[in-house]
Design a protein around this motif. Structure first.
Motif, PDB file in Angstrom:
ATOM      1  N   LEU A 164       0.822  -1.201   0.000  1.00 15.74           N
ATOM      2  CA  LEU A 164       0.000   0.000   0.000  1.00 15.74           C
ATOM      3  C   LEU A 164       0.858   1.254   0.000  1.00 15.74           C
ATOM      4  N   LYS A 165       0.348   2.303  -0.671  1.00 19.97           N
ATOM      5  CA  LYS A 165       1.048   3.582  -0.712  1.00 19.97           C
ATOM      6  C   LYS A 165       0.246   4.677   0.000  1.00 19.97           C
ATOM      7  N   LYS A 166      -1.060   4.760  -0.310  1.00 24.06           N
ATOM      8  CA  LYS A 166      -1.921   5.760   0.311  1.00 24.06           C
ATOM      9  C   LYS A 166      -3.328   5.199   0.501  1.00 24.06           C
ATOM     10  N   LEU A 167      -3.977   5.599   1.626  1.00 22.11           N
ATOM     11  CA  LEU A 167      -5.347   5.168   1.897  1.00 22.11           C
ATOM     12  C   LEU A 167      -6.265   6.341   2.217  1.00 22.11           C
ATOM     13  N   GLU A 168      -5.795   7.574   1.954  1.00 22.11           N
ATOM     14  CA  GLU A 168      -6.576   8.751   2.319  1.00 22.11           C
ATOM     15  C   GLU A 168      -7.951   8.768   1.629  1.00 22.11           C
ATOM     16  N   LYS A 169      -8.002   8.369   0.356  1.00 20.38           N
ATOM     17  CA  LYS A 169      -9.284   8.364  -0.363  1.00 20.38           C
ATOM     18  C   LYS A 169     -10.233   7.314   0.215  1.00 20.38           C
ATOM     19  N   LEU A 170      -9.691   6.183   0.636  1.00 21.42           N
ATOM     20  CA  LEU A 170     -10.513   5.153   1.260  1.00 21.42           C
ATOM     21  C   LEU A 170     -11.101   5.663   2.573  1.00 21.42           C
ATOM     22  N   VAL A 171     -10.282   6.347   3.353  1.00 15.09           N
ATOM     23  CA  VAL A 171     -10.754   6.921   4.619  1.00 15.09           C
ATOM     24  C   VAL A 171     -11.842   7.955   4.349  1.00 15.09           C
ATOM     25  N   LEU A 172     -11.652   8.775   3.315  1.00 17.75           N
ATOM     26  CA  LEU A 172     -12.650   9.787   2.961  1.00 17.75           C
ATOM     27  C   LEU A 172     -13.961   9.126   2.530  1.00 17.75           C
ATOM     28  N   ASN A 173     -13.864   8.027   1.775  1.00 13.78           N
ATOM     29  CA  ASN A 173     -15.068   7.302   1.357  1.00 13.78           C
ATOM     30  C   ASN A 173     -15.848   6.782   2.567  1.00 13.78           C
ATOM     31  N   TYR A 174     -15.126   6.294   3.566  1.00 14.78           N
ATOM     32  CA  TYR A 174     -15.768   5.811   4.788  1.00 14.78           C
ATOM     33  C   TYR A 174     -16.538   6.956   5.456  1.00 14.78           C
ATOM     34  N   THR A 175     -15.894   8.126   5.546  1.00 19.77           N
ATOM     35  CA  THR A 175     -16.524   9.280   6.183  1.00 19.77           C
ATOM     36  C   THR A 175     -17.771   9.712   5.418  1.00 19.77           C
ATOM     37  N   LYS A 176     -17.693   9.686   4.085  1.00 22.61           N
ATOM     38  CA  LYS A 176     -18.853  10.050   3.261  1.00 22.61           C
ATOM     39  C   LYS A 176     -20.006   9.067   3.474  1.00 22.61           C
TER      40      LYS A 176
END
Length: 489
Positions: free
Chosen positions: A394-406
């Motif tokens: 893995l390199k980045k998970l920021e978008k996944l975290v944002l999807n969870y918040t949405k």
């Protein structure tokens, strides 16, 4: 020494051998239920046939003339769950006379029978409006005590009941559910029936299936199940959908025309019968579909046990041994053992386990195309990655975290943990365990590729450019190689 473990799957040649002459002569045939049922039953072993017939009449209650659906449920030590499962059918928005439920309470001779019978009888007494057929099967020594045989046995009981009512002018739909179903939407049965009545090319379907909200709120479960759903969606692009034994439905005619469930299947019996149908229909994408107009909620116990044990979810079908405190825990306790943060290392292992499936498991048949499938799925869920030494990093998970918040309106954090040591011995054992799953489907699709290749040569000779381009795309589809994502859509 074989580099595979025999999980009981059929060889490709057996796909053809057990297939109805109707489909052999014309894969696009409209099947006649009466003919296919009689033909199927005539091929069964006489002793087995007598046993099935006796089981189908245990309650001396014939299949209603109005019944359009038979729900089948296999139960193995499900006494604590079967009552809640049956409650789901009380709330269906369909006339109870239009469906019945057949339950197979089954267990090996070496395992003591639990209280499933008493729970079912109590439910029947309290709810006489529902037609429930109870059958009990003890697998004797020498019989296949497999999930495939249990599915076959209960489906064959249902088929036998249909055969006694062959004067019906309409098709009977066979549904496969599990005894630990958490909930069903109220339109579950009615919408499935409507789909089959409306779309005559649909032979089988799988509904949407989710885990309870309490489970999906766990960030690691959200991440891995999002990846799994996305991956299955891309894999199914221009392909028949993979079936699930917990929530699939079939026309009785197609079930019998492909020879029914494989009694020797130790696992993935649902995938296999879906492939039997797809191959019989020349891999027509309309033959086996995902049906999104209703939803089934599954018991997440196995997934929770894997995650609480820090085992990749995709490996939960492998024979891992959980610690006693996990194995004996209820779902609420298991949930408490799973962190509320997103464990980077655990999700990395989950993602890598799916990636390894392209050479060992159910995705092997995708060939070179799986690389593209996997990249699309990871992009969709918001996980950036790279492949180093054939492993996902893995390199980045920021978008996944944002999807969870949405999705849930809550903010989660990313936690780091100790990475599980790569165990080449375990990986070799898993490869040996899973590698036979896709062999038959690969052989079947290679056969289709050969057929298409001969059509390509004829099309080229005729100078039909449009047809040749279509056939080239079909060839790449079945051969699993030469996939050009820029040129082929």
């Amino acid at each position: 020494m074989s580099d595979k473990i025999n999980l009981g799957f059929l060889k490709f040649e057996e796909f053809i051998q057990r297939r109805s002459v109707t489909l052999i002569n014309n894969p696009e045939s409209k099947l006649d239920q009466k003919f296919e049922v009689e033909n199927y039953l005539s091929k069964l072993n006489p002793g087995y046939l007598n046993e099935i017939e006796s089981s189908s009449l245990l309650d001396t209650q014939p299949l209603s003339e109005k019944a359009r659906i038979i729900v089948t449920i296999i139960a193995y030590n499900e006494g604590s769950r079967i009552r809640k499962t049956l409650d789901n059918y009380l709330n269906q928005d369909i006339d109870p006379s239009l469906f019945e439920i057949v339950i197979l309470d089954n267990h090996p001779q070496s395992i003591e029978r639990d209280n499933t019978f008493y729970e079912v009888q109590s439910f029947k007494n309290n709810n006489p409006s529902l037609s429930i057929i109870y059958a009990h099967k003890v697998w004797a020594e020498g019989e296949y005590a497999t999930v495939g045989n249990a599915r076959k046995y209960v489906f064959d009981i249902a088929t036998m009941r249909v055969s006694k009512r062959l004067q019906a002018e309409y098709e009977t739909i066979l549904i496969s559910n599990d005894a630990d179903t958490v909930s069903l939407e109220t339109n579950y049965l009615s919408s499935i029936l409507s789909e089959f009545d409306t779309n005559q090319t649909t032979d089988a379907l799988v509904t949407l299936s989710v885990v309870p909200l309490s489970a999906i709120l766990k960030p690691n479960l959200y991440a891995v199940l999002s990846l799994w759903d996305a991956l299955d969606g891309y894999v199914a692009n221009r392909e028949p959908y993979n079936l699930k034994g917990s929530t699939s439905a079939f026309r009785t005619s197609i079930y019998t025309a492909v020879g029914g469930f494989n009694s020797m299947s130790k696992m993935a019996e649902d995938l296999e019968i879906g492939w039997l149908i797809a191959d019989a229909r020349n891999w027509d994408t309309n033959s086996v579909i995902q049906f999104k107009k209703t939803k089934h909620v599954q018991d997440p116990r196995r997934i929770l046990m894997a995650t609480a044990s820090r085992i990749p979810v995709n490996e939960m079908y492998y024979d891992f041994v959980a610690k006693p405190e996990i194995r004996n825990a209820d779902n609420d306790t298991l949930l408490s053992l799973i962190p509320n943060s997103l464990d980077w290392e655990l999700f990395q292992e989950d993602a890598d386990s799916f990636w390894q499936g392209r050479t060992t498991g159910m995705y092997k048949w995708r060939g070179e195309r799986f690389t593209f499938d996997f990249k699309q799925a990871m992009d969709k869920i918001g996980a950036e990655f790279e492949i180093i030494n054939d492993r996902v990093r893995l390199k980045k998970l920021e978008k996944l975290v944002l999807n969870y918040t949405k999705d849930f309106g809550e903010t989660i954090t990313i936690a780091r943990s100790e990475e599980r040591k790569w165990d080449p011995v375990r990986q070799a054992k898993m490869k040996k365990f899973f590698s036979s799953i896709s062999d038959s489907i690969i052989a079947a699709r290679n056969k289709m590729a050969e057929k298409v290749l001969s059509q390509i040569k004829n099309s080229e000779a005729e100078g039909n450019t449009a047809e040749t381009n279509h056939l080239l795309r079909e060839y790449r589809r079945f051969a699993g190689s030469g996939y050009d994502s820029e040129r082929i859509t």
